[in-house]
Scaffold this motif. Structure first.
Motif, PDB file in Angstrom:
ATOM      1  N   ALA A   1      18.856  15.133  16.976  1.00 50.20           N
ATOM      2  CA  ALA A   1      19.787  14.515  17.937  1.00 50.20           C
ATOM      3  C   ALA A   1      20.803  15.497  18.520  1.00 50.20           C
ATOM      4  CB  ALA A   1      20.506  13.335  17.282  1.00 50.20           C
ATOM      5  N   ARG A   2      21.148  16.546  17.760  1.00 56.14           N
ATOM      6  CA  ARG A   2      22.117  17.521  18.266  1.00 56.14           C
ATOM      7  C   ARG A   2      21.438  18.830  18.699  1.00 56.14           C
ATOM      8  NH1 ARG A   2      28.059  16.568  18.076  1.00 56.14           N
ATOM      9  NH2 ARG A   2      28.204  14.428  17.345  1.00 56.14           N
ATOM     10  N   ALA A   3      20.115  18.831  18.640  1.00 59.59           N
ATOM     11  CA  ALA A   3      19.376  20.058  18.993  1.00 59.59           C
ATOM     12  C   ALA A   3      19.213  20.153  20.512  1.00 59.59           C
ATOM     13  CB  ALA A   3      18.009  20.043  18.313  1.00 59.59           C
ATOM     14  N   PRO A   4      19.050  21.356  21.022  1.00 63.96           N
ATOM     15  CA  PRO A   4      18.917  21.509  22.479  1.00 63.96           C
ATOM     16  C   PRO A   4      17.660  20.839  23.039  1.00 63.96           C
ATOM     17  CG  PRO A   4      18.665  23.643  21.336  1.00 63.96           C
ATOM     18  CD  PRO A   4      19.117  22.647  20.320  1.00 63.96           C
ATOM     19  N   TRP A   5      16.673  20.562  22.186  1.00 63.64           N
ATOM     20  CA  TRP A   5      15.415  19.980  22.687  1.00 63.64           C
ATOM     21  C   TRP A   5      15.406  18.451  22.689  1.00 63.64           C
ATOM     22  CZ3 TRP A   5      13.411  17.233  18.579  1.00 63.64           C
ATOM     23  CH2 TRP A   5      13.698  17.678  17.280  1.00 63.64           C
ATOM     24  N   ILE A   6      16.485  17.805  22.251  1.00 64.89           N
ATOM     25  CA  ILE A   6      16.455  16.348  22.088  1.00 64.89           C
ATOM     26  C   ILE A   6      16.062  15.611  23.382  1.00 64.89           C
ATOM     27  CG2 ILE A   6      19.002  16.213  22.352  1.00 64.89           C
ATOM     28  CD1 ILE A   6      16.748  13.763  20.377  1.00 64.89           C
ATOM     29  N   GLY A   7      16.676  15.977  24.497  1.00 61.44           N
ATOM     30  CA  GLY A   7      16.376  15.284  25.754  1.00 61.44           C
ATOM     31  C   GLY A   7      14.916  15.418  26.145  1.00 61.44           C
ATOM     32  N   ASP A   8      14.398  16.624  26.024  1.00 58.10           N
ATOM     33  CA  ASP A   8      13.002  16.846  26.408  1.00 58.10           C
ATOM     34  C   ASP A   8      12.034  16.089  25.487  1.00 58.10           C
ATOM     35  OD1 ASP A   8      13.632  18.406  28.582  1.00 58.10           O
ATOM     36  OD2 ASP A   8      13.536  20.299  27.466  1.00 58.10           O
ATOM     37  N   PHE A   9      12.374  16.046  24.191  1.00 64.44           N
ATOM     38  CA  PHE A   9      11.502  15.325  23.258  1.00 64.44           C
ATOM     39  C   PHE A   9      11.502  13.823  23.566  1.00 64.44           C
ATOM     40  CE2 PHE A   9      10.978  12.875  19.319  1.00 64.44           C
ATOM     41  CZ  PHE A   9       9.675  13.234  19.011  1.00 64.44           C
ATOM     42  N   VAL A  10      12.681  13.260  23.745  1.00 65.50           N
ATOM     43  CA  VAL A  10      12.788  11.822  24.036  1.00 65.50           C
ATOM     44  C   VAL A  10      12.036  11.484  25.325  1.00 65.50           C
ATOM     45  CG1 VAL A  10      14.409   9.999  24.725  1.00 65.50           C
ATOM     46  CG2 VAL A  10      14.943  11.481  22.765  1.00 65.50           C
ATOM     47  N   LYS A  11      12.223  12.303  26.350  1.00 61.12           N
ATOM     48  CA  LYS A  11      11.531  12.037  27.618  1.00 61.12           C
ATOM     49  C   LYS A  11      10.017  12.166  27.467  1.00 61.12           C
ATOM     50  CE  LYS A  11      14.295  14.858  29.784  1.00 61.12           C
ATOM     51  NZ  LYS A  11      14.854  15.748  30.836  1.00 61.12           N
ATOM     52  N   ALA A  12       9.568  13.123  26.645  1.00 59.29           N
ATOM     53  CA  ALA A  12       8.117  13.287  26.449  1.00 59.29           C
ATOM     54  C   ALA A  12       7.521  12.042  25.798  1.00 59.29           C
ATOM     55  CB  ALA A  12       7.850  14.523  25.587  1.00 59.29           C
ATOM     56  N   ILE A  13       8.186  11.525  24.765  1.00 56.19           N
ATOM     57  CA  ILE A  13       7.681  10.325  24.077  1.00 56.19           C
ATOM     58  C   ILE A  13       7.739   9.108  25.008  1.00 56.19           C
ATOM     59  CG2 ILE A  13       8.122   8.712  22.178  1.00 56.19           C
ATOM     60  CD1 ILE A  13       6.889  11.298  21.196  1.00 56.19           C
ATOM     61  N   MET A  14       8.821   8.999  25.748  1.00 60.45           N
ATOM     62  CA  MET A  14       8.960   7.830  26.615  1.00 60.45           C
ATOM     63  C   MET A  14       7.991   7.862  27.793  1.00 60.45           C
ATOM     64  SD  MET A  14      12.896   6.746  26.523  1.00 60.45           S
ATOM     65  CE  MET A  14      13.132   5.256  25.571  1.00 60.45           C
ATOM     66  N   ARG A  15       7.745   9.052  28.316  1.00 62.35           N
ATOM     67  CA  ARG A  15       6.754   9.152  29.405  1.00 62.35           C
ATOM     68  C   ARG A  15       5.363   8.793  28.877  1.00 62.35           C
ATOM     69  NH1 ARG A  15       9.425  14.141  31.331  1.00 62.35           N
ATOM     70  NH2 ARG A  15      10.717  13.571  33.133  1.00 62.35           N
ATOM     71  N   ALA A  16       5.070   9.206  27.628  1.00 62.60           N
ATOM     72  CA  ALA A  16       3.772   8.845  27.043  1.00 62.60           C
ATOM     73  C   ALA A  16       3.635   7.316  26.997  1.00 62.60           C
ATOM     74  CB  ALA A  16       3.649   9.432  25.633  1.00 62.60           C
ATOM     75  N   ASN A  17       4.698   6.638  26.606  1.00 61.35           N
ATOM     76  CA  ASN A  17       4.680   5.174  26.479  1.00 61.35           C
ATOM     77  C   ASN A  17       4.687   4.474  27.834  1.00 61.35           C
ATOM     78  OD1 ASN A  17       4.807   2.626  25.272  1.00 61.35           O
ATOM     79  ND2 ASN A  17       6.962   2.797  24.678  1.00 61.35           N
TER      80      ASN A  17
END
Lengths: 211, 211
Positions: free
Chosen positions: B106-122
């Motif tokens: 949640a505090r890592a620099p990649w959090i936004g990209d990870f969340v967007k990747a999972i949500m785009r998959a869904n």
């Protein structure tokens, strides 16, 4: 049920006791005029809709967390729009006679002013809008024949109209208020009024739904 | 519970299976940057929140009229924002491992990209986001040590974190997603993201909550 609203029109389905309908009632005339769209006022009762879902009252009462949120949200939304606001001490307020009058006058030039008068009484001054006195007062302030209008709305012949209107809302898939119909599309909530008007004024709608 | 988010910050409480959270996940970074506001990502699970209201699943499933509306609304909202959209064939999708990973990072620099990747998959490709493979794939595409992260999130020590996070959401009065906290105020729904950011960036908040 296929329901197609003519081009350049928006149907505004609202309930006088609904706080988010209050926001739309105060915004819609100005925004619609600017968009070149005519407003068709469609007063109805949310109670029977909620009852059809098995709910005894508003979800803002049935869900305490959401209820608590809604009053914060209303305070902020009214501040944003510069609308007067006072949390009603009774919620949701019943307004059956006022709704019958609104249905009776739905195509009259005074409909917007009457709806706003009743809603301001409820949401800006915390007044009892269920009383005959309040309805008469609102009509008189608009220089209308209050007693004649109230008598017409209390006649046996008039009463089924509101039941039929609310039944129609249900058949159209209306599940909350405010709701808007544009072309063949339903929009729900004051937050969608701008999108609904954008569609109502668009070339796309004009060309697809014909005229 | 008094909860005060520091000035110039916004807490973004979201659930990976929530369609309206998808809209906010795709919008928040750009809008927050423009407003000079830092985003604190707060992944949680809606299921236990809904269960605490006595609901077995999403209200979009429990209320067929609202459910039918929501998919029309999502199509229009995604068109408005120019976001990719495909109605998921399974709704709501469970994504427990992906949510644990989001909480872990949640505090890592990649959090936004990870969340967007999972949500785009869904929500853009109708893919199963509950699988370990999908989580590993998303992490690998971000050039992250996928196996190590997944192993950390599947450890016995890690598992209570998500339960505690969801419990915290409940205690804070979160009743849906997305929700935003700014200063001491809760905002609910993608439609309130702009208002929340306006408050987060305002002088008013800075002066009242101190720094």
């Amino acid at each position: 049920m296929q329901h197609i609203v003519p081009p350049h029109e928006i149907e505004f389905w609202f309930e006088l006791g609904s706080n988010y309908s209050y926001l739309s009632a105060l915004r819609i005339e100005h925004l619609a005029q600017r968009a070149g769209v005519a407003v068709r006022w469609q007063p109805f009762l949310l109670g029977p809709i909620f009852a059809s879902f098995g709910w005894s009252t508003s979800p803002f009462v049935l869900q305490p967390q959401k209820g608590a949120y809604v009053w914060d949200d209303m305070r902020r939304q009214c501040a944003k729009y510069a609308f007067p606001w006072q949390r009603p001490s009774v919620f949701p307020r019943s307004a059956i006679l006022a709704t019958r009058v609104a249905l009776h006058g739905a195509r009259a030039p005074w409909i917007g002013d009457f709806v706003k008068a009743i809603m301001r009484a409820n949401f800006a001054r915390d007044e009892d809008i269920s009383s005959e006195e309040k309805v008469i007062e609102a009509l008189r302030e608009l220089a209308l024949p209050a007693m004649a209008i109230v008598a017409a709305c209390q006649s046996a012949a008039s009463k089924p109209r509101l039941r039929e209107q609310t039944e129609r809302a249900k058949e159209l898939g209306v599940f909350g208020a405010p709701s808007f119909f544009v072309g063949d599309q339903l929009f729900w909530g004051n937050d969608r009024l701008d999108d609904a008007l954008a569609l109502a004024s668009s070339t796309r709608l004009r060309s697809t739904s014909g005229a």
